[in-house]
Design a protein around this motif. Structure first.
Motif, PDB file in Angstrom:
ATOM      1  N   ALA A 263     -37.590 -43.553   9.541  1.00 13.77           N
ATOM      2  CA  ALA A 263     -37.889 -42.167   9.913  1.00 13.77           C
ATOM      3  C   ALA A 263     -38.397 -41.359   8.731  1.00 13.77           C
ATOM      4  CB  ALA A 263     -36.658 -41.510  10.524  1.00 13.77           C
ATOM      5  N   ALA A 264     -37.823 -41.617   7.563  1.00 18.38           N
ATOM      6  CA  ALA A 264     -38.204 -40.826   6.393  1.00 18.38           C
ATOM      7  C   ALA A 264     -39.482 -41.352   5.722  1.00 18.38           C
ATOM      8  CB  ALA A 264     -37.047 -40.771   5.389  1.00 18.38           C
ATOM      9  N   ALA A 265     -40.084 -42.346   6.342  1.00 15.47           N
ATOM     10  CA  ALA A 265     -41.383 -42.829   5.821  1.00 15.47           C
ATOM     11  C   ALA A 265     -42.376 -42.859   6.977  1.00 15.47           C
ATOM     12  CB  ALA A 265     -41.218 -44.206   5.206  1.00 15.47           C
ATOM     13  N   ARG A 266     -42.276 -41.847   7.825  1.00 16.02           N
ATOM     14  CA  ARG A 266     -43.014 -41.855   9.089  1.00 16.02           C
ATOM     15  C   ARG A 266     -44.519 -42.029   8.916  1.00 16.02           C
ATOM     16  NH1 ARG A 266     -45.237 -38.799  13.414  1.00 16.02           N
ATOM     17  NH2 ARG A 266     -44.209 -39.307  15.379  1.00 16.02           N
ATOM     18  N   SER A 267     -45.109 -41.144   8.124  1.00 18.65           N
ATOM     19  CA  SER A 267     -46.569 -41.207   7.971  1.00 18.65           C
ATOM     20  C   SER A 267     -46.997 -42.565   7.441  1.00 18.65           C
ATOM     21  CB  SER A 267     -47.064 -40.144   6.996  1.00 18.65           C
ATOM     22  OG  SER A 267     -46.715 -38.889   7.476  1.00 18.65           O
ATOM     23  N   LEU A 286     -47.680 -36.674  20.838  1.00 13.90           N
ATOM     24  CA  LEU A 286     -46.632 -36.777  19.821  1.00 13.90           C
ATOM     25  C   LEU A 286     -46.880 -37.972  18.896  1.00 13.90           C
ATOM     26  CD1 LEU A 286     -43.784 -36.017  22.323  1.00 13.90           C
ATOM     27  CD2 LEU A 286     -44.126 -34.693  20.239  1.00 13.90           C
ATOM     28  N   ASN A 361     -38.800 -39.602  -0.083  1.00 14.68           N
ATOM     29  CA  ASN A 361     -38.633 -38.484   0.855  1.00 14.68           C
ATOM     30  C   ASN A 361     -37.179 -38.037   0.956  1.00 14.68           C
ATOM     31  OD1 ASN A 361     -41.128 -37.623   1.676  1.00 14.68           O
ATOM     32  ND2 ASN A 361     -41.246 -38.958   3.480  1.00 14.68           N
ATOM     33  N   LEU A 362     -36.281 -39.012   0.898  1.00 14.08           N
ATOM     34  CA  LEU A 362     -34.851 -38.662   0.968  1.00 14.08           C
ATOM     35  C   LEU A 362     -34.428 -37.863  -0.256  1.00 14.08           C
ATOM     36  CD1 LEU A 362     -33.312 -41.981   2.451  1.00 14.08           C
ATOM     37  CD2 LEU A 362     -33.578 -39.792   3.635  1.00 14.08           C
ATOM     38  N   LEU A 405     -36.994 -26.418  15.331  1.00 17.34           N
ATOM     39  CA  LEU A 405     -37.053 -27.758  15.928  1.00 17.34           C
ATOM     40  C   LEU A 405     -37.476 -28.782  14.885  1.00 17.34           C
ATOM     41  CD1 LEU A 405     -37.259 -29.418  18.778  1.00 17.34           C
ATOM     42  CD2 LEU A 405     -39.692 -29.166  18.368  1.00 17.34           C
ATOM     43  N   ARG A 409     -35.102 -31.737  13.245  1.00 14.13           N
ATOM     44  CA  ARG A 409     -35.360 -33.140  13.591  1.00 14.13           C
ATOM     45  C   ARG A 409     -35.217 -34.043  12.368  1.00 14.13           C
ATOM     46  NH1 ARG A 409     -40.052 -32.254  15.719  1.00 14.13           N
ATOM     47  NH2 ARG A 409     -41.177 -32.713  13.806  1.00 14.13           N
ATOM     48  N   SER A 410     -35.742 -33.590  11.239  1.00 11.47           N
ATOM     49  CA  SER A 410     -35.650 -34.474  10.070  1.00 11.47           C
ATOM     50  C   SER A 410     -34.391 -34.232   9.240  1.00 11.47           C
ATOM     51  CB  SER A 410     -36.906 -34.365   9.201  1.00 11.47           C
ATOM     52  OG  SER A 410     -37.209 -33.027   8.942  1.00 11.47           O
ATOM     53  N   GLY A 427     -43.198 -30.208  24.563  1.00  9.52           N
ATOM     54  CA  GLY A 427     -42.901 -29.325  23.443  1.00  9.52           C
ATOM     55  C   GLY A 427     -42.620 -27.907  23.907  1.00  9.52           C
ATOM     56  N   MET A 429     -40.569 -24.397  25.140  1.00  9.79           N
ATOM     57  CA  MET A 429     -39.446 -23.517  24.857  1.00  9.79           C
ATOM     58  C   MET A 429     -38.768 -23.184  26.183  1.00  9.79           C
ATOM     59  SD  MET A 429     -39.756 -23.054  21.633  1.00  9.79           S
ATOM     60  CE  MET A 429     -40.623 -24.593  21.439  1.00  9.79           C
ATOM     61  N   TYR A 484     -42.193 -17.902  14.696  1.00 12.38           N
ATOM     62  CA  TYR A 484     -42.620 -18.527  13.430  1.00 12.38           C
ATOM     63  C   TYR A 484     -42.012 -17.812  12.231  1.00 12.38           C
ATOM     64  CZ  TYR A 484     -45.969 -20.337  16.793  1.00 12.38           C
ATOM     65  OH  TYR A 484     -46.547 -20.878  17.911  1.00 12.38           O
ATOM     66  N   ARG A 558     -44.547 -27.981  12.326  1.00 14.25           N
ATOM     67  CA  ARG A 558     -45.303 -29.161  11.877  1.00 14.25           C
ATOM     68  C   ARG A 558     -46.565 -29.395  12.713  1.00 14.25           C
ATOM     69  NH1 ARG A 558     -44.444 -32.637   7.615  1.00 14.25           N
ATOM     70  NH2 ARG A 558     -44.763 -34.451   8.951  1.00 14.25           N
TER      71      ARG A 558
HETATM   72  C1  FYN Z   1     -38.124 -37.561   8.463  1.00 16.35           C
HETATM   73  N1  FYN Z   1     -38.601 -37.278   7.250  1.00 16.35           N
HETATM   74  C2  FYN Z   1     -37.579 -37.238   6.398  1.00 16.35           C
HETATM   75  C3  FYN Z   1     -36.434 -37.539   7.142  1.00 16.35           C
HETATM   76  N2  FYN Z   1     -36.797 -37.727   8.420  1.00 16.35           N
HETATM   77  N3  FYN Z   1     -37.540 -36.992   5.087  1.00 16.35           N
HETATM   78  C4  FYN Z   1     -36.366 -37.050   4.488  1.00 16.35           C
HETATM   79  N4  FYN Z   1     -35.214 -37.318   5.134  1.00 16.35           N
HETATM   80  C5  FYN Z   1     -35.210 -37.559   6.451  1.00 16.35           C
HETATM   81  N5  FYN Z   1     -34.074 -37.833   7.063  1.00 16.35           N
HETATM   82  C6  FYN Z   1     -39.982 -37.016   6.867  1.00 16.35           C
HETATM   83  C7  FYN Z   1     -41.009 -37.910   7.541  1.00 16.35           C
HETATM   84  O1  FYN Z   1     -41.224 -39.089   6.857  1.00 16.35           O
HETATM   85  C8  FYN Z   1     -42.213 -37.005   7.506  1.00 16.35           C
HETATM   86  O2  FYN Z   1     -42.786 -37.029   6.255  1.00 16.35           O
HETATM   87  C9  FYN Z   1     -41.633 -35.612   7.689  1.00 16.35           C
HETATM   88  O3  FYN Z   1     -40.281 -35.706   7.273  1.00 16.35           O
HETATM   89  C10 FYN Z   1     -41.660 -35.128   9.140  1.00 16.35           C
HETATM   90  O4  FYN Z   1     -41.094 -36.100   9.953  1.00 16.35           O
HETATM   91  P1  FYN Z   1     -40.982 -35.944  11.502  1.00 16.35           P
HETATM   92  O5  FYN Z   1     -40.454 -34.616  11.808  1.00 16.35           O
HETATM   93  O6  FYN Z   1     -40.254 -37.108  12.004  1.00 16.35           O
HETATM   94  O7  FYN Z   1     -42.469 -36.158  11.919  1.00 16.35           O
HETATM   95  P2  FYN Z   1     -43.717 -35.250  12.228  1.00 16.35           P
HETATM   96  O8  FYN Z   1     -44.817 -35.683  11.344  1.00 16.35           O
HETATM   97  O9  FYN Z   1     -43.421 -33.804  12.310  1.00 16.35           O
HETATM   98  O10 FYN Z   1     -43.960 -35.842  13.673  1.00 16.35           O
HETATM   99  C11 FYN Z   1     -44.978 -35.451  14.497  1.00 16.35           C
HETATM  100  C12 FYN Z   1     -44.436 -35.041  15.860  1.00 16.35           C
HETATM  101  C13 FYN Z   1     -43.404 -33.975  15.644  1.00 16.35           C
HETATM  102  C14 FYN Z   1     -45.600 -34.551  16.674  1.00 16.35           C
HETATM  103  C15 FYN Z   1     -43.810 -36.256  16.552  1.00 16.35           C
HETATM  104  O11 FYN Z   1     -43.969 -32.938  14.917  1.00 16.35           O
HETATM  105  C16 FYN Z   1     -42.806 -33.457  16.912  1.00 16.35           C
HETATM  106  O12 FYN Z   1     -41.956 -34.100  17.566  1.00 16.35           O
HETATM  107  N6  FYN Z   1     -43.179 -32.264  17.253  1.00 16.35           N
HETATM  108  C17 FYN Z   1     -42.733 -31.572  18.393  1.00 16.35           C
HETATM  109  C18 FYN Z   1     -43.193 -30.198  18.157  1.00 16.35           C
HETATM  110  C19 FYN Z   1     -42.863 -29.310  19.296  1.00 16.35           C
HETATM  111  O13 FYN Z   1     -42.624 -29.732  20.382  1.00 16.35           O
HETATM  112  N7  FYN Z   1     -42.854 -28.022  19.004  1.00 16.35           N
HETATM  113  C20 FYN Z   1     -42.527 -27.035  19.983  1.00 16.35           C
HETATM  114  C21 FYN Z   1     -43.665 -26.119  20.093  1.00 16.35           C
HETATM  115  S1  FYN Z   1     -43.782 -25.047  18.793  1.00 16.35           S
HETATM  116  P3  FYN Z   1     -44.056 -37.908   5.919  1.00 16.35           P
HETATM  117  O14 FYN Z   1     -43.714 -39.320   6.250  1.00 16.35           O
HETATM  118  O15 FYN Z   1     -44.287 -37.675   4.472  1.00 16.35           O
HETATM  119  O16 FYN Z   1     -45.141 -37.365   6.806  1.00 16.35           O
HETATM  120  C22 FYN Z   1     -44.988 -23.970  19.173  1.00 16.35           C
HETATM  121  O17 FYN Z   1     -45.486 -23.348  18.297  1.00 16.35           O
END
Ligand code: FYN
Ligand code: ADP
Length: 571
Positions: A263-267, A286, A361-362, A405, A409-410, A427, A429, A484, A558
């Motif tokens: 999860a912490a290396a998602r990209s 998503l 990332n951690l 949100l 999540r992270s 996504g 509300m 926001y 995000r």
């Molecule tokens: C994740 N990450 C972490 C961890 N978990 N870092 C450290 N520790 C932990 N535990 C890192 C992960 O590797 C990503 O970095 C970054 O944090 C974000 O991870 P996330 O949140 O899992 O992924 P991301 O890129 O945001 O995922 C895309 C998405 C998500 C579309 C799946 O954004 C999502 O579910 N969005 C829903 C949004 C939504 O519904 N919003 C409501 C509407 S708001 P990197 O790897 O460096 O990239 C209206 O305005």
């Protein structure tokens, strides 16, 4: 002469209740009114749990969450026309998310509706509902209630789960029939969601694709959480040794602290993986539709294995090399059976690079969480919640908002399956209080609702419902004075506030106090921790107004990239 004993009678009301109970449905989420007021009273009298809400959309969202958590269709009961339409939003959302739910609405008289003669709350509800759900049925006669409810239940839970609409015209409820005939007309659905075993050649194909991988990745979606195949999924991940990425509602299927979590290396893993095994996750927005930069388009083609109960999900966005159509439990078990002696774990350099990225990332996250700015920002407040969830791993977490949100999540690790409910596929509300009520009612566990201040507004009146039923729900409102952030100004010079800002320094906690719950304002992580600990220990409805820096937060969290750019003003 002795007069014949009058036969014992039953009526439409009781047949509906008996049919639901016979099928193990014991809870109704709804809002009483014409023509279903007595149905709610009688259902309660007959031992069903009836949770009455203040707005149908929230009742519908509760039913949807109940469906996700239990694999039984959640029931939402509404009045005709406007009540029905309010519930319909939730029905559509349940369908989009693949949650089984039945919206049962009372409706006006057919002969008047069909001639458009202007009935009380006139609307052709059956036809209105059809595009928004998996199936829609109307029951006209009392003797069809048994089969009608059976049909609705099977439609909701079999195959890809989803929403079903059931139209019950007012006249149905007072129709009578002999009690014995009524009992005999009821239907207990046999095996409502039959297992669907994958064909053996499709399993072999999938295993062959996985074996050929140099950089494999498993992607777990909320379908995997719904399937309740937790042990099989864990066995698949651990025996295969393949790193996995959980979608938000699949968090906790394996603990987020699991060494194989990527999860912490998602990209990184999305870009670099060469074979991706999708387990109950769709390649929708998503997941950037499975293509483009997110998926490392320039790094060569990827192969996909997809496990899904819906055959038509395959090839929806990109070609699927090994479709595995069936229920997740059966498909994953079949894969596990194919992982025998001689299975090669993924190459060490793939695992090592992921570990390196993850650690980076951690550590970055740990550094951010170590700061304690005043006022709180998203990280410092969520850092406190993260610890509370760690100490209470069986608590349910509900989460909605934009920044609230995305950061939660992270930051907030999950440790057990099906503990996290959030904005889901659309996504959206507004799911917050409906989901929180269902989470409490269906599990009996403490519920922590992590709410953006804007998101909370959509269902905030249900704090009264939470107090009325004395549910162990602790709501934390992330109050940064707006959508926001709270700093936008009206550029036009009129007195109106900017469209994205709220009343400054609002006291959301007083809303809870108004109904007898506990309200707290927290300005520091310590205050937040204390208030949450107390809420969980007492089980009392609690609302914590967490004061967040109004400059914290970014536009749409995000997903800023989804905001259309201001083309007209671009230089
Ligand atoms: C994740 N990450 C972490 C961890 N978990 N870092 C450290 N520790 C932990 N535990 C890192 C992960 O590797 C990503 O970095 C970054 O944090 C974000 O991870 P996330 O949140 O899992 O992924 P991301 O890129 O945001 O995922 C895309 C998405 C998500 C579309 C799946 O954004 C999502 O579910 N969005 C829903 C949004 C939504 O519904 N919003 C409501 C509407 S708001 P990197 O790897 O460096 O990239 C209206 O305005
Ligand atoms: P996420 O948003 O977490 O990625 P999605 O809602 O996109 O998850 O995907 C869930 C998928 O799971 C849907 O395509 C649905 O058909 C599938 N699904 C749901 N339940 C089951 C099940 N029991 N067996 C197989 N597939 C399932």
């Amino acid at each position: 002469k002795i007069a014949a004993e009058p036969a014992e009678l039953t009526d439409g009301f009781h047949l509906v209740i008996d049919a639901l109970k016979l099928n193990g449905i014991d809870t109704i989420y709804g809002l009483p009114g014409i023509p279903i007021t007595d149905l709610t009273r009688m259902a309660q009298a007959e031992g069903m749990r009836v949770i009455a809400f203040r707005h149908e959309q929230n009742a519908g969202n509760a039913a949807a969450a109940a469906g996700f958590l239990t694999q039984k269709p959640g029931i939402c009961l509404t009045v005709s026309a406007p009540g029905f339409l309010n519930g319909l939003t939730a029905l559509a959302n349940a369908t989009v998310n693949c949650f089984p739910m039945i919206l049962i609405s009372g409706s006006s008289e057919r002969e008047i509706v069909d001639l458009a003669q202007g009935d009380y709350e006139e609307m052709d509800q059956l036809n209105v509902a059809k595009p928004f759900c998996k199936a829609a049925f109307r029951i006209t006669y009392a003797h069809d209630i048994g089969i009608g409810i059976a049909r609705a239940i099977r439609a909701a839970v079999s195959g890809r789960p989803g929403g079903v609409y059931l139209d019950l015209p007012a006249k149905l409820f007072s129709q009578t029939m002999e009690a014995l005939a009524g009992r005999n007309s009821l239907v207990k659905v046999v095996d409502p969601a039959p297992r669907q075993l994958p064909a053996p050649d499709t399993v072999k194909r999938a295993l062959d694709v996985i074996k050929g991988a140099k950089r494999p990745l498993i992607l777990l979606g909320k379908g995997a959480a719904y399937a309740q195949a937790d042990a099989e999924i864990r066995a698949f991940v651990e025996k295969s040794g393949i790193p996995y990425l959980p979608m938000s509602m699949a968090k906790g299927l394996l603990p987020d602290t699991h060494p194989q979590s990527a999860a912490a290396a998602r990209s990184y893993v999305l870009q670099e993986a060469d074979v991706v095994v999708l387990v109950g996750a769709r390649l929708n927005w998503l997941l950037s539709h499975g293509k483009g930069k997110t998926w490392g388009a320039d790094k060569g083609p990827k192969k996909f294995v997809q496990i899904d109960i819906a055959a038509t999900e395959m090839d929806s966005n990109v070609p699927i090399d090994a479709p595995l159509v069936g229920d997740i439990g059966s498909c994953v078990s079949a894969l596990v059976a194919g992982i025998g002696a001689g299975w090669a774990k993924p190459p060490a350099d793939w695992l090592a690079t992921i570990a390196e990225r993850k650690d980076k990332n951690l550590s970055k996250m740990a550094a951010q969480l170590a700061q304690s700015p005043s006022p709180m920002n998203f990280h410092s407040a969520l850092g406190a919640i993260r610890e509370i969830v760690k100490q209470n791993p069986d608590a349910m977490v509900v989460n909605e908002g934009a920044n609230t949100l995305d950061f939660a999540r992270s930051i907030v690790d999950m440790y057990q399956p099906r503990k996290r409910l959030d904005c889901g596929t659309w996504g959206i509300m507004g799911i917050g209080m409906g989901f929180a009520v269902a989470a409490a009612v269906e599990t009996g566990k403490p519920v922590i609702a992590i709410e953006g201040d804007s998101a909370f507004g959509f269902s905030g009146m249900e704090v009264e419902t939470i107090c009325r039923y004395n549910l162990p729900v602790c709501i934390v409102v992330f109050n940064n004075n707006g959508v926001y952030k709270g700093t936008d100004k009206n550029p036009s010079g009129t007195a109106d506030p900017a469209p994205t800002v709220f009343v400054k320094d609002s006291r959301y906690d007083l809303m809870m106090e108004a109904f007898g719950g506990k309200g707290v304002t927290a300005r520091t992580p310590q205050e937040l921790t204390r208030a949450m600990e107390e809420a969980i220990a007492s089980g009392r409805p609690t609302l914590i107004n967490a004061v967040i820096d109004e400059t914290a937060g970014t536009e749409s969290g995000r997903i800023t990239n989804l905001n259309p750019a201001k083309a007209a003003t671009k230089k």
